[in-house]
Every structure is written in structure tokens, then in C-alpha cells.
Design a protein around this motif. Sequence first.
Motif, PDB file in Angstrom:
ATOM      1  N   ARG A  76      -5.943 136.219  88.910  1.00 49.23           N
ATOM      2  CA  ARG A  76      -5.196 137.428  89.238  1.00 49.23           C
ATOM      3  C   ARG A  76      -6.113 138.609  89.540  1.00 49.23           C
ATOM      4  NH1 ARG A  76      -2.705 137.446  84.948  1.00 49.23           N
ATOM      5  NH2 ARG A  76      -3.913 139.005  83.807  1.00 49.23           N
ATOM      6  N   SER A  91      -0.287 136.466  89.957  1.00 52.09           N
ATOM      7  CA  SER A  91      -0.221 137.534  90.963  1.00 52.09           C
ATOM      8  C   SER A  91      -0.650 138.865  90.367  1.00 52.09           C
ATOM      9  CB  SER A  91       1.196 137.648  91.516  1.00 52.09           C
ATOM     10  OG  SER A  91       1.601 136.447  92.125  1.00 52.09           O
ATOM     11  N   GLN A 129       4.496 132.609  88.773  1.00 55.09           N
ATOM     12  CA  GLN A 129       3.910 133.518  89.770  1.00 55.09           C
ATOM     13  C   GLN A 129       3.381 134.800  89.132  1.00 55.09           C
ATOM     14  OE1 GLN A 129       6.494 134.423  93.030  1.00 55.09           O
ATOM     15  NE2 GLN A 129       4.948 135.565  94.164  1.00 55.09           N
ATOM     16  N   ASN A 130       4.092 135.331  88.170  1.00 56.69           N
ATOM     17  CA  ASN A 130       3.671 136.582  87.541  1.00 56.69           C
ATOM     18  C   ASN A 130       2.313 136.459  86.852  1.00 56.69           C
ATOM     19  OD1 ASN A 130       5.988 137.846  88.421  1.00 56.69           O
ATOM     20  ND2 ASN A 130       7.077 137.595  86.472  1.00 56.69           N
TER      21      ASN A 130
END
Length: 283
Positions: A148, A282, A278-279
Motif C-alpha cells: 500500500r 489500496s 482491497q482496503n
Amino acid sequence: MILITGATGQVGGAALNALVAASAEVRVLVRRSSGFTGSEGVEVMQGSFDDDKSLARALEGVYVMLLAGRDSPDSVSQHQRVLAHARRAGVRHIVKLSAIGASPESPIALMREHHQIDEEIRESPGDWTLLKPHLYMQNLLRAADAVRREGRLSAPMGRDRFPLVDASDVGAAAAVILVNPTAHAAKEYKLTGPVTYNYEQVASALAAVAGHAIAYEPVAPEDFEARLLAMGIPTWRAFDLAHIASAYSAAENAISPDLPMLLGRKPRSLYEFIADNQNAFSS
């Protein structure tokens, strides 16, 4: 009664959820019952693999169990203690969470330990089933911060391709066996994902979902081990994590049909797993 050990783990938790959905009679053995948020109707018992009294209580009236323990230098003796209690309690079937690559010659201690307990279970008087998953997709979450923040996936996985599997699928497969153990007696199932990936392809999959560039940084196992040791990871675990790719032969990196057969559907893909998380990946 079905007993789930490791119910707070990824596989045990997924197995528990599937059994609850099937209205099965389930008991769980957890280290801290106060912190366990199990489903209504699940019998929760506090204890551990090192506590004889709690093991005796947890195994009373159990006919089939999922044996899933923590990685530990004491895992062999702990599993042996559980197996001894299971024999005394008259447990008829043990479903053991093992691993692809379990072997007495493996360079990885975890794989040697799995093999030793697997052999004891095979030779036991009761019925058994061995679940042998490959690398879990969930392991990628350990690299989520670097992915990330830095757009980098560092791993000691070389250029080999691996059939990464979602731990939730492994737990769902365990539940299928636990509700009908007789149909799976004396079976060993190799549980893999539907596609093999090298880690460059894993980085590309992460980038496609995360929406930013991610590069794979192959790290020599010795260097990766040194990084882990510097982070305070215990020596035994740092070695196994850094050298895990050496646990698998080319044949063991092949896709197996066992998981879709057990689930009655295609296993979850790497892209589905990344999308669900996804969090984490990302910025």
C-alpha cells in the motif's frame, strides 16, 4: 458433537461458520472464551493443547473433530497430547489440518512436524482424514503495508509458480468432511487454488485491484530471514517463513482437483481474494 480446535484461526473460523450454517452441533476449544464471538448455539470451552483438564472436558461426547493447532516448536508434543485425549474420549474420526509438502526430509520444521503427527494419525485406531492445503492467499496480508505505502511486494519466492488457496475455502472443505466423515475416511486431500501464479503475477494482480503500480522484489531467503529476525520474529519461525518455497517440489505446485470436488464449486480466485481485501492493499 463436532469439536473445532483453532476456531479463532482462518481455517477453523471458516469451518465453524459453515457448520453453523448447516445447523450442526458444534463445540469449540479456544484459549480465551471472553474474547471469542461465536455464533449463537455454539458451545464454547476455554482451554489449550497444554491443559489436560480442558482437553478432557472439550472432547467428552465428541465423535469427530477438526485438529488445527498453532505453529510452534512444541506443536508435536501438543498434538500428541490432544490425540491421547481423543483416544481416551472415544473420538471416532479426526480431521487433521496438515499441509502440502509435509515430509520427514523437508528443510522446513513445520513440514517435518506435520508429517510426524500425520503418521501418528494414520496409525491410530480411529478413522481420519488429512487436509493438505498449499500456501494461503491470506499470507499476502503480511505484505499489505509495503504494498500500500511503497508499491512493493517483497518475498523469498523466486520465480516459481504456486497454486495459492483461500483459507476460507479450506475451512469450507473441512466442514463438508466434518458433517459426513465416513465418506472421507482414510483420505488425504491436496487443497489448492484454481490457478498457479509466480509472484510477479501476484504483484500484477494486486496492482490491478489496488489501482497503483506494484513491483515484485524477489529477496534471497537468507536476506529475508535476516529482515524477519531484525523485526523480532523468533528464529524458528523466521527460518520457515524465509525458506518456505523450498518445501514444495514441482509436482506439489500443481493444481489439484480435490478442493472443487469437496466444495462442489470452483475455488476462489486470487483476484476475488484481493478484491475482498482491497482496503488492505489500496492507499
